[in-house]
Design an enzyme around this catalytic site. Structure first.
Site, PDB file in Angstrom:
ATOM      1  N   ARG A 262       0.848  -1.183   0.000  1.00  9.36           N
ATOM      2  CA  ARG A 262       0.000   0.000   0.000  1.00  9.36           C
ATOM      3  C   ARG A 262       0.890   1.241   0.000  1.00  9.36           C
ATOM      4  O   ARG A 262       1.878   1.322   0.735  1.00  9.36           O
ATOM      5  CB  ARG A 262      -0.925   0.019   1.234  1.00  9.36           C
ATOM      6  N   GLU A 290      -2.365   7.989  -5.032  1.00  8.91           N
ATOM      7  CA  GLU A 290      -2.408   7.107  -6.195  1.00  8.91           C
ATOM      8  C   GLU A 290      -3.576   7.525  -7.082  1.00  8.91           C
ATOM      9  O   GLU A 290      -4.722   7.497  -6.628  1.00  8.91           O
ATOM     10  CB  GLU A 290      -2.558   5.656  -5.753  1.00  8.91           C
ATOM     11  N   HIS A 309       0.064   0.077 -10.323  1.00  3.66           N
ATOM     12  CA  HIS A 309      -0.694  -0.895  -9.530  1.00  3.66           C
ATOM     13  C   HIS A 309      -1.046  -2.136 -10.362  1.00  3.66           C
ATOM     14  O   HIS A 309      -2.207  -2.553 -10.446  1.00  3.66           O
ATOM     15  CB  HIS A 309      -1.966  -0.248  -8.976  1.00  3.66           C
TER      16      HIS A 309
END
Length: 351
Positions: A262, A290, A309
């Site tokens: 994360r 993000e 990601h």
């Protein structure tokens, strides 16, 4: 099959098509009576202030169709886009016995009310951990060989063989013995490369760490000793900025930070400063925020590789999540233990 339980799927249409294609739906239908899918928006409507599920059911609206499907459902198969399963939603599903999540984290939709209703919860996080571990291991190998530095220097001349870095003797610090973290440890310890593996995890004992093939170390000590540090901890209030400026400064010159967990685990500004100074390198599949702004400094640094990601299941890989959820549904119907069981006690510790 006689007396098959009723099941319904709730996730975005795009996710449902990718995660549960026709072949998996056919297999699922051999075990359960599969009702038409519920759109997440319709499920959200059941939690509205318009009189609740009963009013929705009478209205003939999409929310009414969702309430009708939920009224008979014993198994709810969820995925990306499923909204929180509030008390109002669960009131519309009086027969619900299990929520099988065909994705990773359940924190976005599992509420305390789910366990208060005695509903069993399962996640396909194990199926997602495999691709993440493969991606992470690849990043560690690249970091060990100083691939980013080599790429940046390529135009300046071909390095002499003796000047090249290899994997042997590298110390890799793993932060978090999660599903993914344990898989990465297994890859490292099984490798022909002579990696030394350290582990920081407050829930792991020295004996358990030894059984994994690692040495348990306090996080500060792990930072000080690791030439490569890979993050595998969940995002919790206590793990936010786990790698802050102070801990990043503990890493040796030339060390590499790998993050496929994360983004909020790292102080992005502090890491950017370290990378811009050329002291540290980074392989980041997740960031905070993000996505990063298009003009963010990290994106232009040649000693930092930022990917969008993609470490988890992507493209046709997401069928693994659907296959896991179908197999878990089959186990539930047969009364067998669930491999992806999530309990209320787990929720504060998992990603």
């Amino acid at each position: 099959m006689a007396d098959r339980p009723s099941a319904v799927i709730c996730m975005t249409r795009e996710a449902a098509e990718a995660v549960l294609p026709e072949q998996l739906r056919d297999r699922l239908s051999e075990t359960v009576d599969l009702a038409p899918d519920i759109e997440p928006e319709a499920l959200t409507g059941l939690s509205g202030a318009d009189g609740g599920a009963c009013a929705a059911a009478r209205s003939g609206s999409p929310g009414g169709a969702a309430a009708t499907a939920l009224a008979d459902a014993e198994i709810l198969i969820t995925g990306w886009g499923c909204p929180p399963l509030t008390e109002e939603v669960l009131d519309a599903a009086p027969r619900l016995r299990a929520v099988i999540h065909a994705a990773g984290s359940v924190k976005g939709h599992i509420t305390p009310a789910v366990w208060q209703h005695g509903i069993t919860v399962s996640s396909a996080a194990d199926a997602n951990a495999g691709p993440v571990a493969e991606f992470t291991y690849a990043a560690i190998v690249l970091a060990a060989k100083q691939a980013l530095q080599g790429a940046a220097q390529y135009a300046d001349g071909w390095p002499h063989f003796a000047e090249r870095e290899g994997t042997d003797g590298r110390t890799v610090g793993i932060v978090g013995a999660s599903r993914t973290g344990r898989r990465v440890i297994a890859r490292l310890t099984a490798s022909d490369a002579d990696y030394r593996v350290l582990l920081a995890d407050p829930y792991v004992t020295e004996q358990q760490a030894a059984a994994l093939g690692t040495e348990l170390a306090p996080l500060d000590d792990l930072c000080h000793r690791s030439s490569i540090l890979s993050l595998h901890a969940p995002e919790l209030p206590e793990t936010r900025h786990l790698l802050d400026a102070r801990r990043l400064a503990l890493l040796p010159d030339g060390a590499t930070v790998v993050n496929t967990a994360r983004g909020a685990l790292i102080d992005t500004d502090a890491l950017t400063r370290e990378c811009a100074a050329g002291r540290l390198n980074a392989y980041l599949d997740v960031t905070w925020p993000e996505p990063l702004a298009a003009d963010h400094r990290l994106l232009s640094l040649r000693n930092a590789l930022i990917t969008p990601h993609v470490a988890g299941a992507q493209g046709n890989e997401v069928r693994r999540l659907g296959a896991y959820a179908v197999a878990e549904t089959e186990r539930f119907v047969r009364g067998e233990p669930l491999e992806g069981l999530v309990t209320a006690a787990d929720l504060d510790r998992i990603a």
